[in-house]
Design a protein around this motif. Structure first.
Motif, PDB file in Angstrom:
ATOM      1  N   UNK A  95       0.838  -1.205   0.000  1.00 26.90           N
ATOM      2  CA  UNK A  95       0.000   0.000   0.000  1.00 26.90           C
ATOM      3  C   UNK A  95       0.870   1.250   0.000  1.00 26.90           C
ATOM      4  N   UNK A  96       1.901   1.246   0.808  1.00 30.12           N
ATOM      5  CA  UNK A  96       2.762   2.418   0.920  1.00 30.12           C
ATOM      6  C   UNK A  96       3.504   2.728  -0.370  1.00 30.12           C
ATOM      7  N   UNK A  97       3.716   1.702  -1.187  1.00 30.70           N
ATOM      8  CA  UNK A  97       4.408   1.914  -2.465  1.00 30.70           C
ATOM      9  C   UNK A  97       3.438   2.150  -3.615  1.00 30.70           C
ATOM     10  N   UNK A  98       2.127   2.109  -3.317  1.00 25.67           N
ATOM     11  CA  UNK A  98       1.124   2.376  -4.349  1.00 25.67           C
ATOM     12  C   UNK A  98       0.633   1.149  -5.084  1.00 25.67           C
ATOM     13  N   UNK A  99       1.081  -0.045  -4.706  1.00 24.46           N
ATOM     14  CA  UNK A  99       0.643  -1.292  -5.344  1.00 24.46           C
ATOM     15  C   UNK A  99      -0.586  -1.842  -4.618  1.00 24.46           C
ATOM     16  N   UNK A 100      -1.692  -1.141  -4.772  1.00 25.05           N
ATOM     17  CA  UNK A 100      -2.886  -1.450  -3.983  1.00 25.05           C
ATOM     18  C   UNK A 100      -3.504  -2.792  -4.360  1.00 25.05           C
ATOM     19  N   UNK A 101      -3.569  -3.104  -5.658  1.00 29.88           N
ATOM     20  CA  UNK A 101      -4.149  -4.373  -6.073  1.00 29.88           C
ATOM     21  C   UNK A 101      -3.356  -5.539  -5.504  1.00 29.88           C
ATOM     22  N   UNK A 102      -2.042  -5.389  -5.476  1.00 28.42           N
ATOM     23  CA  UNK A 102      -1.196  -6.423  -4.876  1.00 28.42           C
ATOM     24  C   UNK A 102      -1.504  -6.565  -3.388  1.00 28.42           C
ATOM     25  N   UNK A 103      -1.729  -5.439  -2.729  1.00 29.05           N
ATOM     26  CA  UNK A 103      -2.066  -5.465  -1.302  1.00 29.05           C
ATOM     27  C   UNK A 103      -3.394  -6.180  -1.069  1.00 29.05           C
ATOM     28  N   UNK A 104      -4.379  -5.906  -1.923  1.00 28.45           N
ATOM     29  CA  UNK A 104      -5.688  -6.561  -1.794  1.00 28.45           C
ATOM     30  C   UNK A 104      -5.552  -8.073  -1.941  1.00 28.45           C
ATOM     31  N   UNK A 105      -4.763  -8.500  -2.907  1.00 30.45           N
ATOM     32  CA  UNK A 105      -4.549  -9.932  -3.119  1.00 30.45           C
ATOM     33  C   UNK A 105      -3.855 -10.572  -1.918  1.00 30.45           C
TER      34      UNK A 105
END
Length: 249
Positions: free
Chosen positions: A91-101
């Protein structure tokens, strides 16, 4: 644990200094330091407070080193923090979809049972699209993914739509970084979302979502505010240094 360090503020400890008169008593820095030094706090309790902060906030390496140096054992297996921190970093790096997964890999019920958290993650995805200049994709994402979320949950509908409108408003500015809503593009917004996800994961693991140390510091400030009504004494204004100021009369 919350009472550590506040014993010096109790009524018995202050009875000889403050008194019962309506006028404020003056306590010198020397007198106040003597009071502070008379309060005995176990080093083990302070170490547990530090370890609680490191574990809750996910500082695995620092927690491991602190364990070795102080002999303070964490309440949980530090290896379990790794996955939680991977979500936070995404999330902090902006990879939100990866965070959701990653969250769904940990426990699908976290997002299924927390519509507000899922909305905020999707909102962060929208912000990242705007940040990268993908404006058409951002508009479509807002219409297809975020708008329906506000309609699905009547209890949170107003709040969702209000936040969505603020975020979409970024599209109206040629330079979103200099618009009145530019705080949404600030790194602090990512950190806010990451903290919300971190707290949700901790709650799902039946852990405290907030470290004890910030709450203890809030209690310190509250205690000082209460004493201000009764006495003039050395304050701790800079929490980070814990430096006692001279008594202001």
């Amino acid at each position: 644990m919350f009472s550590i360090g506040l014993e010096v503020f109790n009524s018995e400890g202050m009875s000889n200094t403050v008194g019962k008169s309506t006028s404020k008593e003056v306590i010198t820095k020397e007198e106040w330091e003597k009071k502070l030094n008379s309060v005995k706090i176990r080093k083990e309790d302070m170490n547990k407070l530090v370890m609680n902060f490191l574990v809750t906030e996910g500082y695995v390496e620092a927690a491991e080193r602190f364990c070795l140096e102080s002999g303070t054992e964490p309440e949980i297996d530090l290896a379990t923090i790794t996955d939680r921190m991977a979500v936070r970093r995404a999330v902090q790096s902006g990879n939100v979809q990866d965070a959701i997964e990653k969250v769904n890999d940990l426990n699908p019920e976290i997002l299924d049972t927390n519509p507000q958290l899922f909305f905020h993650l999707q909102q962060q995805r929208l912000i990242e699209l705007i940040r990268s200049g993908k404006l058409q994709e951002a508009l479509e994402f807002a219409q297809e993914e975020l708008a329906p979320r506000g309609e699905e949950n009547l209890y949170l509908q107003h709040a969702f739509l209000e936040e969505l409108e603020r975020t979409v408003a970024l599209l109206a500015f040629e330079d979103a970084s200099n618009c009145p809503l530019s705080e949404l593009l600030d790194i602090s917004q990512r950190l806010k979302t990451a903290s919300e996800v971190n707290a949700a994961i901790l709650t799902s693991q039946s852990r405290e979502k907030d470290p004890k140390l910030p709450s203890l510091l809030k209690m310190l400030i509250w205690a000082q505010n209460q004493l201000d009504e009764k006495a003039c004494y050395p304050h701790i204004s800079d929490i980070s240094s814990a430096t006692l100021e001279e008594t202001n009369i």
